[in-house]
Enzyme design. Structure first.
Site, PDB file in Angstrom:
ATOM      1  N   GLU A  57       0.814  -1.218   0.000  1.00  0.00           N
ATOM      2  CA  GLU A  57       0.000   0.000   0.000  1.00  0.00           C
ATOM      3  C   GLU A  57       0.848   1.269   0.000  1.00  0.00           C
ATOM      4  O   GLU A  57       0.809   2.068   0.943  1.00  0.00           O
ATOM      5  CB  GLU A  57      -0.956   0.008   1.196  1.00  0.00           C
ATOM      6  CG  GLU A  57      -1.998  -1.082   1.136  1.00  0.00           C
ATOM      7  CD  GLU A  57      -3.091  -0.928   2.176  1.00  0.00           C
ATOM      8  OE1 GLU A  57      -2.863  -0.239   3.187  1.00  0.00           O
ATOM      9  OE2 GLU A  57      -4.178  -1.491   1.976  1.00  0.00           O
TER      10      GLU A  57
ATOM     11  N   GLU B  63      -6.755  -7.750  -0.298  1.00  0.00           N
ATOM     12  CA  GLU B  63      -7.107  -7.679   1.121  1.00  0.00           C
ATOM     13  C   GLU B  63      -8.556  -7.251   1.261  1.00  0.00           C
ATOM     14  O   GLU B  63      -9.014  -6.336   0.565  1.00  0.00           O
ATOM     15  CB  GLU B  63      -6.285  -6.615   1.851  1.00  0.00           C
ATOM     16  CG  GLU B  63      -4.852  -6.923   2.079  1.00  0.00           C
ATOM     17  CD  GLU B  63      -4.197  -5.803   2.902  1.00  0.00           C
ATOM     18  OE1 GLU B  63      -4.917  -5.102   3.654  1.00  0.00           O
ATOM     19  OE2 GLU B  63      -2.994  -5.620   2.769  1.00  0.00           O
TER      20      GLU B  63
HETATM   21  C1  GLA Z   1      -4.152  -2.366   5.164  1.00  0.00           C
HETATM   22  C2  GLA Z   1      -2.788  -3.035   5.293  1.00  0.00           C
HETATM   23  C3  GLA Z   1      -2.821  -4.268   6.136  1.00  0.00           C
HETATM   24  C4  GLA Z   1      -3.700  -4.083   7.346  1.00  0.00           C
HETATM   25  C5  GLA Z   1      -5.082  -3.685   6.893  1.00  0.00           C
HETATM   26  C6  GLA Z   1      -6.047  -3.534   8.040  1.00  0.00           C
HETATM   27  O1  GLA Z   1      -4.876  -2.788   4.111  1.00  0.00           O
HETATM   28  O2  GLA Z   1      -2.236  -3.359   4.048  1.00  0.00           O
HETATM   29  O3  GLA Z   1      -1.497  -4.561   6.539  1.00  0.00           O
HETATM   30  O4  GLA Z   1      -3.163  -3.092   8.162  1.00  0.00           O
HETATM   31  O5  GLA Z   1      -4.994  -2.445   6.254  1.00  0.00           O
HETATM   32  O6  GLA Z   1      -7.343  -3.272   7.604  1.00  0.00           O
END
Ligand code: GLA
Length: 661
Positions: free
Chosen positions: A142, A298
């Site tokens: 991210e 995710e």
């Molecule tokens: C982001 C991060 C993850 C985690 C999620 C929690 O997407 O990439 O590592 O922290 O948020 O929702």
């Protein structure tokens, strides 16, 4: 179809890994994203690597038939690194340092960070490039998520280099930025600083370039890692996880560098329209690289930890949102994370395997979804199912984010409002850039295209001339690529196509916030044959210059004046809407434009919260509502039951996936 999640075995003793893989098999997990935050475990000191544990995890996963999306682990530098090299820490606009103790505490432009990250990636590539478990590489995590902008000296130096490359001479920068305004004229690139805390508004062209620079810099980090992986002979697909419509990174530009698009998406289960927001993100991800199925990298199995209130997902909601991703082009459904953490900031964040164990609804739903996805046949990819395109342009978004406009506009929210109106009508839509090939679409909607390049204007014009229907929304074609007015007023490029000219923008009083109780006009009602739409924020004064008025403002200061126009050009039509409609208004206007263009819904007559999506020959219907819905599905085979399709009652959050005959 990939199924799995982030796997963080470094948080657990080795005995637990064995239980993990056994449970993964039970849930039909096919792939895990491994080691995303494991830098300090992989590299305990500079020049020293501890691969033993990672070797064992990779071998264990492989022996159990679970593939690995191996992370390069560069998103959270270890304490030894930031202690030895504090120059790699980022700073905010007040030059206050973001200290270690959390994650993502690196300055993207820091040569030290880049060197240390490169060393780590090189070591991982050499060790695991040929490991049979590794089927994909997950670069960083991210990019820009927490730290949107860095203003440190590292950023300043890199920004100046970026500007030198772009403008070559300081005179060219002065001309582009209009620096004769407020005595901002530079005599050398060395005088330029990032938009740090200043008494009042920054130069808008400079702000726009700083956002371009930031997106390019983050992309540069991705490319740095990708190059190292490729130089090591790795041929597996490489990705990094996106975050939907994310302001700091122009994903259109990034997409070309991704082998596969992956996205993280966390709709709020408390939001009854959560599925509309996620539908937008999923369509955006598919549209970024239409020929390659994307991956939902995710999502949460249940509740989150980072909203003020973290509601659980309703029974079935997780699977319904997962199927929505598959229906809208994903070939993978993964979660953050596999096993719920026992310590750290995310211990309340749900996981595939909850802290409360396997007697939970979450676990049952995870196992159920895994079985369903495993049973699905390969789904069509690369089909172009939409005849409507919605313009979503980052450069325009960045320009709209600048202050000092007639009214504050939330660009992604406004684009999503149109997307939601189309989704509620079961009209399939792609997201596009204004310069993309539009020839496959019947209708293109371009709300608030404030920054319009000459190339974009001629592309939109050619679309209409070729027979397409274009709807342009208020506050479009206002500035050039330097956020400056063009000579000759507004709508200088699209005016002739639209058959109108624009006199003024006419801001309305915001519905909420200061002033809403005052005498100012807050709504602009547009009446047209067969309907009306309520507009907000702007009621523009436009003049017909060849166009026909389809609708006029009713009441208010522009009573009787043209508000919704159409102009024929070639075999196409160019519409203009001189206000910003509310949710119902978007639907009412869309109905006019879509029906004139002969656009049909995927399935007619569905209840508002039931969505229907085509993925080539496969039709998915999902009930996101609170009531059961009885539907007549077209003839075909239900891919989840193997039965012929037909009349079906879908309880809340249930779905049908049908291969249509
Ligand atoms: C982001 C991060 C993850 C985690 C999620 C929690 O997407 O990439 O590592 O922290 O948020 O929702």
């Amino acid at each position: 179809m990939h199924y799995g999640g982030d796997y963080n075995p470094e948080q657990w003793p080795e005995e637990t890994w064995h239980e993990d893989v056994q449970r993964m098999r039970e849930a039909n997990v096919t792939m895990v994203s491994l080691g995303i935050f494991a830098w300090s475990r992989i590299q305990p000191a500079e020049g020293e690597f501890d691969f033993g544990w990672l070797d064992r995890v990779l071998d264990l996963l492989h022996e159990n038939g679970i593939a690995v999306d191996l992370a390069t682990a560069t998103a959270s530098p270890p304490p030894w690194a930031t202690t030895a090299y504090p120059d790699m820490l980022p700073q905010d606009e007040n030059l206050s340092t973001y200290w270690p103790g959390s994650r993502q505490h690196y300055a993207p432009s820091s040569p030290t960070y880049q060197r240390l990250a490169s060393e780590l990636v090189r070591a991982l590539a050499e060790r695991y490039g040929a490991h049979p478990a590794v089927v994909m590489w997950h670069v960083n995590n991210e990019y820009g998520c927490h730290l949107h902008y860095d203003y440190s000296d590292n950023a300043a130096a890199a920004f100046r280099d970026w500007l030198r490359t772009k403008y070559q001479t300081i005179d060219a920068l002065n001309a582009a930025w209009g620096t004769n305004f407020w005595s901002q004229r530079y005599t050398d690139f060395a005088e330029v600083v990032p938009p740090r805390k200043a008494p009042y508004s920054h130069n808008p062209a400079g702000m726009l370039d700083f956002r371009r620079f930031t997106s390019d810099t983050l992309l540069g980090l991705y490319l740095m890692e990708k190059r190292i992986l490729r130089d090591a002979g790795i041929t597996a697909p490489i990705t990094t996880n996106f975050m939907g419509a994310f302001l700091p990174a122009d994903y259109w530009r990034w997409a070309a560098e991704m082998d596969v698009i992956s996205d993280d998406n966390y709709p709020d289960p408390n939001d009854p329209d959560a599925h509309l927001g996620s539908a937008f993100s999923r369509d955006l991800m598919r549209s970024l690289k239409p020929d390659v199925p994307w991956i939902l990298m995710e999502q949460s199995s249940n509740a989150l930890n980072w909203r003020p209130t973290n509601a659980p997902k309703a029974p079935g909601q997780m699977a319904a949102l997962s199927m929505q991703a598959v229906a809208r082009g994903a070939d993978g459904v993964l979660f953050f994370q596999w096993r719920q953490s026992r310590s750290g900031s995310e211990k309340f964040h749900s996981a595939m395997l909850p802290h409360a164990g396997v007697r939970t609804r979450t676990w049952r739903e995870i196992v159920g979804l895994g079985a369903e996805l495993a049973a699905l046949p390969e789904l069509p990819a690369g089909q172009r199912d939409a005849s409507v395109a919605l313009v979503f342009d980052w450069e325009n978004w960045w320009a709209l984010e600048n202050p000092d406009h007639p009214v504050v506009l939330d660009y992604p929210a406004l684009v999503q409002r149109w997307h939601a109106a189309l989704t509620r009508r079961s009209v399939q839509v792609d997201l596009v850039r204004p310069t993309d090939d539009l020839s496959g679409y019947r209708v293109v909607l371009a709300p608030q295209l404030y920054l319009l390049t000459a190339a974009a204007a001629s592309n939109l014009t050619a679309f209409v001339e070729g027979g397409g229907s274009l709807l342009v929304g208020a506050f479009s074609d206002v500035v050039d690529e330097n956020d400056g007015f063009r000579p000759g007023g507004f709508l200088t490029q699209l005016g002739p196509l639209l058959g109108i000219w624009l006199e003024d923008f006419g801001a309305l009083v915001p519905v909420e916030g200061p002033g809403s109780g005052g005498p100012g006009q807050s709504a602009a009602v547009v009446e047209f044959e067969g309907g009306s739409a309520t507009g907000r924020l702007l009621a523009e004064e436009i003049h017909l210059d060849g166009a026909t008025a389809l609708g006029s403002f009713a009441g208010g200061r522009l009573d009787g004046r043209a508000a919704f126009t159409v102009n024929g050009r070639g075999t196409g039509r160019a519409y203009y809407l001189a206000t910003i409609p509310d949710a119902d208004g978007c639907g009412a206007i869309a109905d006019v434009v879509l029906s004139a263009a002969g656009v049909e819904p995927v399935l007619p007559g569905l209840p508002a919260d039931v969505e229907a999506i085509r993925r080539g020959s496969v039709l998915t219907v999902i009930n996101h509502g609170r009531d059961s819905a009885t539907l007549d599905l077209p003839a075909g085979t239900d891919l989840l039951t193997g039965e012929p399709s037909g009349r079906r009652t879908l309880p809340p959050f249930d779905y049908a996936v049908v291969r249509v005959d």
